[in-house]
Structures are given as structure tokens and as C-alpha cells.
Design an enzyme around this catalytic site. Structure first.
Site, PDB file in Angstrom:
ATOM      1  N   HIS A  84      -5.671  41.890 -20.876  1.00 54.71           N
ATOM      2  CA  HIS A  84      -5.960  42.721 -19.140  1.00 54.71           C
ATOM      3  C   HIS A  84      -6.166  41.663 -18.369  1.00 54.71           C
ATOM      4  O   HIS A  84      -6.158  42.288 -17.060  1.00 54.71           O
ATOM      5  CB  HIS A  84      -7.765  42.884 -19.417  1.00 54.71           C
ATOM      6  CG  HIS A  84      -8.994  42.600 -19.538  1.00 54.71           C
ATOM      7  ND1 HIS A  84      -9.542  42.111 -21.158  1.00 54.71           N
ATOM      8  CD2 HIS A  84      -9.371  42.230 -18.323  1.00 54.71           C
ATOM      9  CE1 HIS A  84     -10.544  41.742 -20.494  1.00 54.71           C
ATOM     10  NE2 HIS A  84     -10.520  41.563 -18.301  1.00 54.71           N
ATOM     11  N   ASP A 214      -7.008  41.905 -27.124  1.00 54.32           N
ATOM     12  CA  ASP A 214      -7.117  41.587 -25.543  1.00 54.32           C
ATOM     13  C   ASP A 214      -6.384  39.832 -25.719  1.00 54.32           C
ATOM     14  O   ASP A 214      -7.136  39.835 -24.839  1.00 54.32           O
ATOM     15  CB  ASP A 214      -8.670  42.365 -25.020  1.00 54.32           C
ATOM     16  CG  ASP A 214      -8.419  42.090 -23.424  1.00 54.32           C
ATOM     17  OD1 ASP A 214      -6.993  41.997 -22.931  1.00 54.32           O
ATOM     18  OD2 ASP A 214      -9.271  42.751 -22.824  1.00 54.32           O
ATOM     19  N   SER A 635     -13.541  36.893 -18.634  1.00 59.37           N
ATOM     20  CA  SER A 635     -12.665  37.400 -19.417  1.00 59.37           C
ATOM     21  C   SER A 635     -11.770  36.263 -19.874  1.00 59.37           C
ATOM     22  O   SER A 635     -11.637  35.780 -18.660  1.00 59.37           O
ATOM     23  CB  SER A 635     -12.117  38.616 -18.891  1.00 59.37           C
ATOM     24  OG  SER A 635     -12.839  40.237 -19.072  1.00 59.37           O
TER      25      SER A 635
HETATM   26  N1  ARG Z   1     -14.859  46.170 -20.362  1.00 59.94           N
HETATM   27  C1  ARG Z   1     -14.030  44.941 -20.358  1.00 59.94           C
HETATM   28  C2  ARG Z   1     -13.988  43.738 -18.550  1.00 59.94           C
HETATM   29  O1  ARG Z   1     -14.700  44.453 -17.507  1.00 59.94           O
HETATM   30  C3  ARG Z   1     -12.605  45.273 -19.843  1.00 59.94           C
HETATM   31  C4  ARG Z   1     -11.896  45.823 -18.898  1.00 59.94           C
HETATM   32  C5  ARG Z   1     -10.456  46.280 -19.302  1.00 59.94           C
HETATM   33  N2  ARG Z   1      -9.981  47.196 -19.588  1.00 59.94           N
HETATM   34  C6  ARG Z   1     -10.246  48.568 -19.630  1.00 59.94           C
HETATM   35  N3  ARG Z   1     -10.089  49.472 -20.350  1.00 59.94           N
HETATM   36  N4  ARG Z   1     -10.584  49.075 -18.362  1.00 59.94           N
HETATM   37  O2  ARG Z   1     -12.719  43.519 -17.481  1.00 59.94           O
HETATM   38  N1  GLU Z   2     -13.856  42.192 -19.468  1.00 64.11           N
HETATM   39  C1  GLU Z   2     -15.052  41.443 -18.073  1.00 64.11           C
HETATM   40  C2  GLU Z   2     -14.023  40.503 -17.037  1.00 64.11           C
HETATM   41  O1  GLU Z   2     -12.674  40.540 -17.095  1.00 64.11           O
HETATM   42  C3  GLU Z   2     -15.277  40.954 -19.168  1.00 64.11           C
HETATM   43  C4  GLU Z   2     -16.547  41.237 -19.556  1.00 64.11           C
HETATM   44  C5  GLU Z   2     -18.048  41.658 -18.897  1.00 64.11           C
HETATM   45  O2  GLU Z   2     -17.972  41.951 -17.267  1.00 64.11           O
HETATM   46  O3  GLU Z   2     -18.924  40.672 -19.406  1.00 64.11           O
HETATM   47  O4  GLU Z   2     -14.558  39.719 -16.729  1.00 64.11           O
END
Ligand code: ARG
Ligand code: GLU
Length: 700
Positions: A84, A214, A635
Site C-alpha cells: 500500500h 502487504d 507502514s
Molecule cells: N490500515 C493500514 C494503514 O493505516 C493499511 C491501509 C491500506 N489498506 C486499505 N485497505 N485501506 O495504512
Molecule cells: N497502515 C498504517 C500506515 O500506513 C500503519 C498502521 C497504523 O496506523 O498503525 O502507516
């Protein structure tokens, strides 16, 4: 690596019992945590993790594009980060014929690695506490910004692509200077198909048990002399002296782990009234507004494959915050977070009441905060409504881009970039869908404004402005947008934009937003300066108990550490610390947009040929859980074991623990990582990119 360390006799701490595991430490402060880390199983010293002058793990950690973390995993500058995080780059190289998002991409050789204009990585060269230079200037009446500028000017550090910044930490109680070096030739090396890299997509986002692979890979290139350089065909792969070593040994329940990266923002020391306002008043509004957008988009995405592609990325981004906030509200309530924070606040007050010098300051300050928070409430709500509307009403984005174009054209500037920006907006824009979604959103805004005039909703403007006599949400307004760029010459396009009814929408609303924002500014500044004092009171109370507190995250380099392990999300249920490929096959739904799998990938999984990548029981782990305090920006951060070897790639947190931005508890806060063995198995056995595997250094 381990130097001899004398473990101090444990002191009786008043504070840390409820701070256990909390904190993202500045690498230069790790020396204070060494004892704690070693007692949790670490076999390194603080200087193995960070050293400005000799080789350390720090040398392998990069700030990826300023929004994610990445790490160097070969001596030839190979970078590992999340799928991502690389998504934008992968998407840009994708076309209908070569859909790398769908099918994945693996450069067969270095010649095939794909340059990405605008993408960069920053290496950290040194971090230094410069509080003794800044604070006296601030005491003498300079603003923080003036003090920072003056110190930067008095001690210029130069070098090719070297950047020097000074950042406030602990709400202005300390300052650190960071020297970094930027490399801006970063090429795409490989990415798995989205069915692997985004498996489970939004349904599984923030959720455990998780099965998302990921990850993606890039490579840093330099000028032939090894210095940073923009893209050039003459560039060579970065020669890295300290790439991470990859562990195939795996980790189990209770093992030490640490996360090294660039977390964005946490707020662990706010007064209780402030946290309560965020959780109980602000988050519910944001959740409700996003739900309006998501529901409308989702209903269209389900029936229209074109819309599904156009809106997948936007949907993911809007829903990412939406889902996290719901998790934060629930997590805070189930864990009684506010009560714990109140207890903690009470302890700070108590400490200072016993300490004559500041006897009543803490009590007074909390009282002041409570009043301020109350008086900030309406302004904050107004700002929040504005922000959500400005962000999600796509017609406004169109109007902003159209304004950029017209302004440039009137000035006789080069309009190529502005045209490109409009075109890429149009590619993923469905005007009829935007009409329906934003009609619901803006109507909600208007009705909220009618109920509560303090919300400063520009109702009259939205309902009565001349430009919208034909109706703000009339199909005509949307149908008449000069989209589909190929139809028009640039000159005609500029005029069509200028004369469109929605042309001024962005400028009008952003001006209104700014005035609402400015109205609150003085009050917010007052709150901020209170925070400086409040943080100071926390720090001295903690010091009285013999401990240092970790500064809230602010996109600077940090290390957090904890133990690998599952947890109990609710009575009667437990989560294991790992998932395996069995779960991928269990979740598989043929043809589904989130859970489909390529046939070839399924066969590979079914054949269970995991070889050296398998865990002790022969299964291939996919994701793992650890109690490391992380946040957005982490991330792509490496998860390292007690020897500093790479065991996983951080990409998410569990939903039950997302409130860790306000309140971290090791009972239910977990970060989610892809197990590095799954990554290597996909690269090696599925993608067949054995030349990459050969570049890396493995250990057992
Ligand atoms: N929750 C993770 C973060 O905050 C992954 C986000 C990307 N994936 C998604 N399905 N939106 O960035
Ligand atoms: N998916 C998050 C990012 O893009 C990390 C997850 C979180 O917020 O801890 O940094």
C-alpha cells in the site's frame, strides 16, 4: 554485537506500571531503554541500533516518500516496503495491457526496474538534541520558529542532497536536529498481485486474523560516484554497507521484537477532557460523515465494474480512517481508557501537589484545559465539517484543479502539469456518483448547520448563490463539466473551465474555511502553550519516579519494542500470534473483489511446498502480532528480533487496539506484520525472482 551491560537494580516505579510498553523512542534516547529492552530479551546494545558515527541498524532504515517507512535488504540498495506504500507507483506503471496491480510485477533484471518521478527515500545521518541552543532563545522571547531558523542559520551543514531540520518534541520542551540525505532515483523492482498484496482489502483492513501479503520492493540508485542523483540511465544501484539480515528462524509467543520507522502522530499526554472530546464528540461526527460517502460509493461500486476500479483507491483511503476511528471509539470504551487516563492525570496532579514549588499548578492547568476544551468545541466541530466536505466532495477537487489551470494559463505559464493533473482526476471521476454522494454529504452539513448555527455552515452560500440558481446538485451542473480532456484543445478547455458554474466553488469555500479556522487559532495556540507546561509537569513527575517518558510521535525516526504475542479481544476469545496460508485458502472467494486468488497462486499454496520458509510445524506463517506501539507512518517499518534481524514487515494494527494513538495498553494493542518468510516465499517460489533472493543475506 552485544557489549557487556550492567543491569541496574530495579527501582520502585510509581509511573511506569501503566505506561508499560508505551512509547516510540527516539533512537538517541534508547540508551535509557537498554536495560528494559535487554530484560525483554534483546541481545544488542543501544549503539547497535543507532549510532551516528559507526555502522548501526539505523543505516538501513529509510523514510519512504515522506509517508511510509522502508528498509534496505541487500548491499545493492534493495528496499522493502508495503504494497500500500508502493501502490501509487505500481498504479502509475499499470495499464490495461500491463496491469501490474492485478497481476503483479517483477523486473527480470535491473534494466527492467522502473523509475518513479517524484519518489524519494531519506536516510537519517544524525539526530542530535539541540534544546540547549533553542530553549534560551525562546526564553529570550523568540518564537519557536524564529529560534529554529536562527540556529539553522548559524550552523549551516551542507552536502549533496543533505537536509537539516529542527523539530520540537515534548510539545516544545526539547528540540532535536535531524540531518538526512535524500536519494531521488528509486525504481520499482517488484510487487505481488493485489490478490496477495491487498488480500482482504477493506473488509480485512485493521482486522485480525489477517492474511495480507502487504509488501513491494524498490531499489535506490545513485550517481556513478555513489552520491544522490535524480534519475539517470547512468545511475548505479546504491552500495549499502549495512543492509538488514533476514531471519528465517521465525518468532514465537513472548519473543522480543522491535519496530524501527517513522510514526506520524500520537497524542499520549493530552488532558482527559481533550481526549474525551476527541473520542466522544469529534470522532462520531467524522465517522457519520464518511459513512455517507462510503455507502453511496459502495452501492455504485458493487454494480458497476468501471466505477469499482475508479473508486477502489479513494474508497480505501476514506474507509481507512473511518474504520480506524470506529475502532478507537470502541477500544477506548471497552478498555476503560478514559478512566485510566484520568487516573494517570490524577497521579501527575498528586505528584506536584506534594511538591511545593508547583503545588497548585497542575490542578490549575487541568481546570484551564477543561474550560478551553469546552470553548474550543464549536470551532473544532465547524472545522471538522469543513475538512470532511472539502476532502470528499470531488467537485471541489475539480474546481481547485480547474483554478490552477486557468491561473497558470492567464499568467502565460506552462500548463502541461495542470492539464495532466486534471486528466488524472478525470480518469477516476464519475460525476453522477459524485453528485449523489456529495448531495447527501452537503445536505447533512446544511441540516447540521440549521440545527446549530455555531457550526458556521455557509448555508446561504450553498443554497442561494447565483452560481447555483440551477441547483447545486442538479444533473446539469455535473453533466456540463468539461471532462474528457481529449475532446478539447487546451485553449477551449481553459475557457470551459473558467466559465463553468462550479469554477469558483473551491475558492469560495476554502476562503470561508480559512476564516473559520482563523477564528479558533488563538485559542488553539493558548491550548498548545498549556500543553508545553503540562508535558513538562508529566516529565518532572516521571523523573521523580526515575523514568523518562517517550515523546509523542511526530514523523521523526522512532523505535518501539515489545513482545510477540496474541491477546484476548473479548471474554472467551483469543487471537493467536500468527496466521498461516491455511487461512488464505479458507478466505478465498472466487471472483470476489477482495478475496479472489489467482489459480496459480492457489495451486502453489495447496502444494504446501514451503521448504526453508516453513515454521517448525511445517506451515507457512503469513502475518504475526506483536505488542509494539506503532502508528500511521510505521507502514513498511521493519520488525526486528533480539539480534536485529528482519522478521517481518509492519503494515497495520488490530482494530481493538487502534486507540493506542491516545492510550496504549499491551493488553489489547497489537501491530500487525507480514512474516518475512511469507514475503520471501512469494518472491522465491511464486514470483520466481531468485535473483533477488540471491542478493539478500539470510540467517537462521
Ligand atoms: N490500515 C493500514 C494503514 O493505516 C493499511 C491501509 C491500506 N489498506 C486499505 N485497505 N485501506 O495504512
Ligand atoms: N497502515 C498504517 C500506515 O500506513 C500503519 C498502521 C497504523 O496506523 O498503525 O502507516
Amino acid at each position: 554485537m552485544l557489549k557487556k551491560i550492567l543491569l541496574p537494580i530495579a527501582t520502585l516505579f510509581v509511573f511506569p506500571s501503566f505506561l508499560s510498553g508505551q512509547g516510540m523512542w527516539l533512537p538517541i534516547d534508547l540508551i535509557n531503554q537498554e536495560f528494559n529492552m535487554i530484560s525483554k530479551g534483546m541481545k544488542m546494545s543501544a549503539s547497535d541500533i543507532y549510532s551516528a558515527n559507526s555502522g548501526s541498524l539505523k543505516d538501513a532504515i529509510v523514510h519512504f516518500g515522506g509517508f511510509c517507512t522502508g528498509e534496505i535488504i541487500s548491499s545493492k540498495g534493495l528496499v522493502l516496503t508495503n504494497h500500500h506504500c508502493g501502490y501509487g507507483a505500481i498504479q502509475k506503471h499499470s495499464s490495461v495491457e500491463n496491469d501490474y496491480l492485478k497481476h503483479g510485477f517483477w523486473a527480470a533484471s535491473m534494466e527492467d526496474e522502473k523509475p518513479n518521478e517524484g519518489l524519494y527515500v531519506d536516510f537519517i545521518i544524525s539526530i542530535e538534541d539541540v534544546s540547549d541552543k533553542i530553549l534560551p532563545l525562546v526564553l529570550n522571547g523568540l518564537s519557536e520558529k524564529q529560534a529554529i531558523d536562527s540556529v539553522l542559520k548559524s550552523n549551516p551543514i551542507s552536502g549533496k542532497s543533505i537536509g537539516v531540520t529542527i523539530k520540537s518534541i515534548y510539545y516544545g520542551n526539547q528540540f532535536i536536529q535531524i540531518v538526512s540525505q535524500r536519494f531521488s532515483d528509486v525504481r520499482l523492482v517488484g510487487a505481488p498481485p493485489s490478490a496477495v498484496g491487498k488480500f482482504g482489502a477493506d473488509t480485512d483492513n485493521w482486522v485480525w486474523p489477517r492474511h495480507t501479503g502487504d509488501f513491494s520492493m524498490f531499489r535506490v540508485y545513485t550517481a556513478p560516484d555513489g552520491s544522490p542523483s535524480d534519475y539517470s540511465p547512468q545511475n548505479i544501484p546504491l552500495v549499502s554497507n549495512n543492509p538488514l539480515t533476514i531471519s528465517l528462524a521465525g518468532v514465537g509467543q513472548g519473543d522480543f521484537s522491535m519496530i524501527y520507522g517513522f510514526p506520524g502522530r500520537t497524542t499520549s499526554y493530552l488532558p482527559v477532557s481533550e481526549v474525551a472530546q476527541q473520542i466522544e464528540i469529534m470522532l462520531p461526527i467524522k465517522v457519520q460523515l464518511r459513512e455517507i460517502i462510503l455507502n453511496t460509493w459502495d452501492s455504485a461500486m458493487r454494480v458497476n465494474p468501471k466505477v469499482k476500479i475508479q473508486y477502489a483507491s479513494k474508497y480505501a483511503s476514506v474507509s481507512n480512517g473511518w474504520k480506524k476511528w470506529i475502532g478507537q471509539m470502541e477500544g477506548m470504551s471497552v478498555s476503560h481508557g478514559i478512566d485510566t487516563l484520568r487516573h494517570r492525570q490524577g497521579k501527575v496532579i498528586k505528584y506536584h501537589s506534594a511538591n511545593h514549588e508547583n503545588a497548585f499548578r497542575a490542578v490549575d492547568l487541568v481546570e484551564e484545559f477543561d474550560k478551553q476544551v469546552l470553548s474550543l468545541e464549536n470551532g473544532r466541530k465547524s472545522i471538522l465539517y469543513f475538512q470532511e466536505v472539502l476532502r470528499n466532495w470531488e467537485l471541489l477537487t475539480w474546481s481547485r484543479l480547474a483554478n490552477d489551470l486557468v491561473r497558470l494559463s492567464d499568467r502565460g505559464g506552462n500548463i502541461d502539469k495542470a492539464i495532466k493533473a486534471l486528466q488524472s482526476f478525470e480518469k477516476n471521476y464519475d460525476s453522477e456518483l459524485d453528485r449523489r454522494a456529495s448531495k447527501n454529504l452537503v445536505n447533512e452539513w446544511i441540516s447540521a448547520g440549521k440545527l446549530d448555527t455555531l457550526l458556521n455552515v455557509p448555508i446561504q452560500y450553498l443554497e442561494e448563490t447565483d452560481a447555483f440558481v440551477q441547483g447545486l446538485f442538479s444533473p446539469h451542473l455535473y453533466n456540463s463539466l468539461p471532462l474528457n480532456s481529449s475532446k478539447y484543445s487546451d485553449t477551449i478547455r481553459v475557457e470551459l473551465c473558467r466559465n463553468h458554474l462550479a469554477f469558483n466553488l473551491w475558492t469560495d469555500l476554502i476562503t470561508k474555511y480559512r476564516s473559520v479556522f482563523l477564528k479558533n487559532k488563538d485559542k488553539e495556540n493558548l491550548f498548545e502553550s498549556g500543553m508545553k507546561e503540562w508535558m513538562n509537569l508529566h516529565m518532572s513527575a516521571a523523573k521523580g519516579s526515575g523514568i523518562t517518558l517517550a515523546a509523542d510521535a511526530n514523523s521523526t525516526m522512532r523505535v518501539s519494542f515489545g513482545e510477540v504475542g496474541g491477546f484476548s479481544p473479548k471474554d472467551g476469545a483469543t487471537y493467536n500470534h500468527r496466521t498461516t496460508t491455511d487461512g488464505i485458502l479458507d478466505k478465498y472467494i472466487p471472483g470476489d473483489y477482495e478475496f479472489d486468488l489467482p489459480q496459480e497462486f492457489r495451486s502453489k499454496l495447496e502444494s504446501q511446498d514451503f521448504g526453508k520458509y516453513a515454521d517448525l510445524d511445517g506451515k507457512l506463517p503469513v502475518c504475526i502480532l506483536s505488542a509494539n506501539h506503532t502508528s500511521g507512518g510505521n507502514s513498511g517499518s521493519p520488525a526486528l528480533n533480539s539480534d536485529g534481524h528482519l522478521i517481518g514487515l509492519n503494515f497495520d494494527r488490530v482494530w481493538e487496539g487502534t486507540m493506542s494513538d491516545f492510550y496504549f495498553t499491551p493488553e489489547r494493542c497489537r501491530n500487525i506484520m507480514v512474516d518475512v518468510r511469507y514475503i520471501m516465499w512469494v518472491v522465491d517460489k511464486y514470483a520466481g525472482a531468485s535473483h533477488l533472493i540471491e542478493e539478500m543475506k539470510f540467517t537462521n
